[in-house]
Design an enzyme around this catalytic site. Structure first.
Site, PDB file in Angstrom:
ATOM      1  N   SER A 166       0.648  -1.440  -0.052  1.00  0.00           N
ATOM      2  CA  SER A 166       0.014  -0.073  -0.160  1.00  0.00           C
ATOM      3  C   SER A 166       0.850   1.366  -0.425  1.00  0.00           C
ATOM      4  O   SER A 166       2.120   0.893   0.674  1.00  0.00           O
ATOM      5  CB  SER A 166      -0.451   0.010   1.148  1.00  0.00           C
ATOM      6  OG  SER A 166      -1.415   1.470   1.699  1.00  0.00           O
ATOM      7  N   TYR A 179      -1.960   0.231  10.824  1.00  0.00           N
ATOM      8  CA  TYR A 179      -1.831  -0.050   9.442  1.00  0.00           C
ATOM      9  C   TYR A 179      -0.528   0.372   8.595  1.00  0.00           C
ATOM     10  O   TYR A 179      -0.126  -0.607   8.168  1.00  0.00           O
ATOM     11  CB  TYR A 179      -3.347   0.147   8.584  1.00  0.00           C
ATOM     12  CG  TYR A 179      -3.386   0.380   6.808  1.00  0.00           C
ATOM     13  CD1 TYR A 179      -3.915  -1.590   7.006  1.00  0.00           C
ATOM     14  CD2 TYR A 179      -3.402   0.968   6.568  1.00  0.00           C
ATOM     15  CE1 TYR A 179      -3.475  -1.712   5.496  1.00  0.00           C
ATOM     16  CE2 TYR A 179      -3.728   0.574   4.982  1.00  0.00           C
ATOM     17  CZ  TYR A 179      -3.700  -0.748   5.060  1.00  0.00           C
ATOM     18  OH  TYR A 179      -3.497  -0.997   3.050  1.00  0.00           O
TER      19      TYR A 179
HETATM   20  C1  8X3 Z   1      -5.145   2.146   1.606  1.00  0.00           C
HETATM   21  C2  8X3 Z   1      -4.331   3.016   1.111  1.00  0.00           C
HETATM   22  O1  8X3 Z   1      -4.727   5.648   1.894  1.00  0.00           O
HETATM   23  O2  8X3 Z   1      -6.113   3.510   3.343  1.00  0.00           O
HETATM   24  O3  8X3 Z   1      -3.856   1.133   0.892  1.00  0.00           O
HETATM   25  O4  8X3 Z   1      -3.740   3.399   3.515  1.00  0.00           O
HETATM   26  S1  8X3 Z   1      -5.021   4.517   2.437  1.00  0.00           S
END
Ligand code: 8X3
Length: 258
Positions: free
Chosen positions: A143, A156
């Site tokens: 990502s 994340y």
């Molecule tokens: C998804 C992109 O901007 O939500 O992997 O982190 S974000």
């Protein structure tokens, strides 16, 4: 000039998280490109329906229910194959968007488990099969969160940085073997579930993520890019490809129409 050859009929592509979004779209694209696709995800009904759809369209697909965090199940899964051409590590996702000060450690752990350990499990279990194919490709769907942080994203972002490091390190360690390591890092992709899962099913919060953004990427935009990368001639390694919608200049700079 070298051109991309169509995959041999026996080439198998394993896609994790194939029940929806980028995973399902990638399975479709790889099947169309001539791969025999193996669809894995926890949700049996969904991957079985997709396999049926693909087989009905003249492609070759099989569904195999799998939780990527269950190492014993992954090892058992690996015994089903002698060789594998492509592994797409797509399973993963975000949970929550809380600041570091108040984020839930359980969410952080769960994100590390799926995004990093899940990728580690599949990659370790299938690496000998990818090597045995004589021309294997490991894809890590990371990502833009694996390459820069943003407020509320740390859990994340940390997990996706982990996935990025796994890909980069693996490429160093296996150089000289007939296996490529490709990292695809998408930015804002509008799928049916990503934002909804992140916000625990809160449709309003999920919709806000894409509010005013003219054209977020689609799952198929990413699937097409993955398929392009894996179908390059085997001496061409797409190390890292970052893709974003035109309206997104960085993780924190998004153009929204009023
Ligand atoms: C998804 C992109 O901007 O939500 O992997 O982190 S974000």
């Amino acid at each position: 000039m070298a051109t991309a050859a169509p995959p041999a009929a026996s080439r198998i592509a394993v896609v994790t998280g194939a029940s929806s979004g980028i995973g399902a779209a990638t399975a479709r694209r790889l099947a169309e490109a001539g791969y025999r696709v193996v669809l894995t995800a926890r949700r049996k009904d969904r991957i079985e329906a997709l396999a049926e759809e693909l087989n009905g369209a003249g492609h070759s697909a099989v569904a195999y229910p799998l939780d990527v965090t269950d190492r014993a199940a992954v090892d058992e899964f690996a015994t089903a194959f002698e060789t594998i051409g492509v592994l797409v590590n797509n399973a993963g996702g975000a949970l929550g968007a809380d600041p570091v000060a108040t984020g839930d450690p359980a969410d952080w752990r769960a994100m590390y488990e799926t995004n990093v350990i899940g990728t580690l499990n599949l990659t370790q279990a299938l690496l000998p099969k990818l090597e045995a194919s004589g021309d294997g490709v490991v894809v890590v769907v990371s990502s833009t969160a694996g390459h820069g942080t943003y407020e509320g994203g740390a859990g994340y972002v940390a997990a996706k940085h982990g996935a990025h490091v796994l890909a980069e390190t693996l490429r160093l360690e296996i150089v000289g073997t007939p296996v490529r390591v490709v990292e695809i890092a998408p930015g804002m992709v509008k799928t049916e579930e990503f934002a909804l899962t992140r916000f625990g099913g809160d449709t309003e919060r999920a919709a806000k993520v894409y509010e005013g953004v003219a054209e977020p990427l689609t799952a198929d935009d990413v699937a097409e890019t993955i398929t392009w990368a894996v179908t390059r001639p085997s001496h061409v390694n797409v190390d890292l490809l970052v893709l974003r919608p035109r309206a997104q200049a960085s993780n924190t700079k998004v153009h929204r129409e009023p």
